[in-house]
Design an enzyme around this catalytic site. Structure first.
Site, PDB file in Angstrom:
ATOM      1  N   TYR A 166       1.217  -1.303  -0.266  1.00  0.00           N
ATOM      2  CA  TYR A 166      -0.074   0.362   0.370  1.00  0.00           C
ATOM      3  C   TYR A 166       0.909   0.984  -0.117  1.00  0.00           C
ATOM      4  O   TYR A 166       0.539   2.094  -0.383  1.00  0.00           O
ATOM      5  CB  TYR A 166      -0.701   0.437   1.405  1.00  0.00           C
ATOM      6  CG  TYR A 166      -1.703   0.849   1.218  1.00  0.00           C
ATOM      7  CD1 TYR A 166      -2.789   1.290   0.620  1.00  0.00           C
ATOM      8  CD2 TYR A 166      -1.602   2.062   2.150  1.00  0.00           C
ATOM      9  CE1 TYR A 166      -4.078   2.572   0.885  1.00  0.00           C
ATOM     10  CE2 TYR A 166      -2.621   3.253   2.305  1.00  0.00           C
ATOM     11  CZ  TYR A 166      -3.378   3.197   2.052  1.00  0.00           C
ATOM     12  OH  TYR A 166      -4.831   4.300   2.147  1.00  0.00           O
ATOM     13  N   LYS A 170       1.156   4.626  -3.054  1.00  0.00           N
ATOM     14  CA  LYS A 170       0.471   5.456  -2.592  1.00  0.00           C
ATOM     15  C   LYS A 170       1.599   6.840  -2.469  1.00  0.00           C
ATOM     16  O   LYS A 170       1.186   7.278  -3.624  1.00  0.00           O
ATOM     17  CB  LYS A 170       0.549   5.259  -0.857  1.00  0.00           C
ATOM     18  CG  LYS A 170      -1.008   4.379  -0.967  1.00  0.00           C
ATOM     19  CD  LYS A 170      -2.568   6.144  -1.695  1.00  0.00           C
ATOM     20  CE  LYS A 170      -3.560   4.940  -1.178  1.00  0.00           C
ATOM     21  NZ  LYS A 170      -4.698   5.637  -2.476  1.00  0.00           N
TER      22      LYS A 170
END
Length: 279
Positions: A166, A170
């Site tokens: 993640y 991001k």
């Protein structure tokens, strides 16, 4: 007249949480909204609430990671409203694990939804945006201001244990944003990131009680450990998580006329967090 009266706004992941709050906020300020979500039922609920309040909304449900979906999304928007002024890439989820336990499937799932999907949507929108801007420049001397907001997280800025996939995804969308800002400035498109910290959504609910979703043929447990939730007020200078509406306010600012000279930036909507926490 609302601040974005008549603007056509696409918001992915807008059936629930921050996306739904943003879609309703946009509609209340006069936007013609495209509610896009993987799940059609919550998408219809958001669109129904907008219409009930006197706003305008259509639903384009589907999986943003499907390579065919961007064509469907952009075509449906142009067919319904005839233009595009705002794109908010908000869709996503978390699939956590420490690196030694993380599978390739987990890794690529996060890259696909948080980085590749926005890239494909913006690539598909590029032809309309470029052609519209050139016509407006020829007629008026300057293209109309358009907006792109890509949602990132403090996990992509500071890292977060258990979120190597993640956090990487991001961080990647931030790089995409800064590059597209250099490419699309000539078309008067302001391209920015909204970076979230701890927001009260299903992604930050206590893991013990959080929802499970089916992705990539597997059941994914959303949420964060309760211990992390208990620590949150100590990590946030404002002393509490944000509401989805407060998070949506950051997105709205970046899509409003007040941000017409804000470009290539990352707006931290975090309550002052100085270290990583899932968002």
């Amino acid at each position: 007249m609302g601040l974005i009266e008549g603007k056509v706004a696409i918001l992915t992941g807008s059936g629930r949480g921050i996306g739904s709050a943003a879609a309703r906020m946009f509609a209340a300020e006069g936007a013609l909204v495209v509610v896009s979500d993987l799940d059609p039922n919550p998408a219809e609920e958001t669109a129904g609430a907008i219409r009930a309040a006197g706003g305008k909304a259509i639903v384009v449900a589907g999986d943003v990671t499907d390579p065919a979906f961007p064509v469907q999304l952009i075509k449906a928007t142009l067919d319904a409203y005839g233009g595009i002024d705002i794109i908010v890439n908000n869709a996503g989820y978390t699939w956590d694990g420490v690196i030694q336990n993380m599978t390739d499937k987990q890794w690529y799932a996060m890259i696909d939804v948080h980085t590749t999907a926005p890239f494909r949507i913006l690539r598909e929108a590029a032809q309309f945006i470029r052609e519209a801007a050139k016509k407006e420049q020829a007629a008026n001397g300057r293209a109309n201001a358009r907006k792109v907001v890509n949602v990132t997280s403090v996990s992509g800025v500071y890292g977060n244990a258990g979120q190597v996939n993640y956090s990487t995804a991001k961080a990647g969308i931030t790089g995409l944003t800064k590059t597209l800002a250099k490419e699309w400035g000539r078309y008067n498109v302001q391209v920015n990131c909204a970076c979230f910290g701890f927001i009260e959504t299903r992604l930050t609910a206590a893991k013990e009680n959080a929802e499970k979703v089916q992705r990539e043929g597997e059941e994914v447990q959303l949420g964060v450990p309760d211990q992390m939730r208990q620590m949150a007020p100590m990590m946030i200078p404002l002393g509490r998580p944000a509401t989805p509406q407060e998070a949506a306010g950051g997105i709205f600012f970046l899509c409003s006329p007040w941000s017409n000279y804000v470009h290539g930036q990352t707006l931290h909507v975090t309550g002052g967090i100085f270290g990583g926490m899932t968002g």
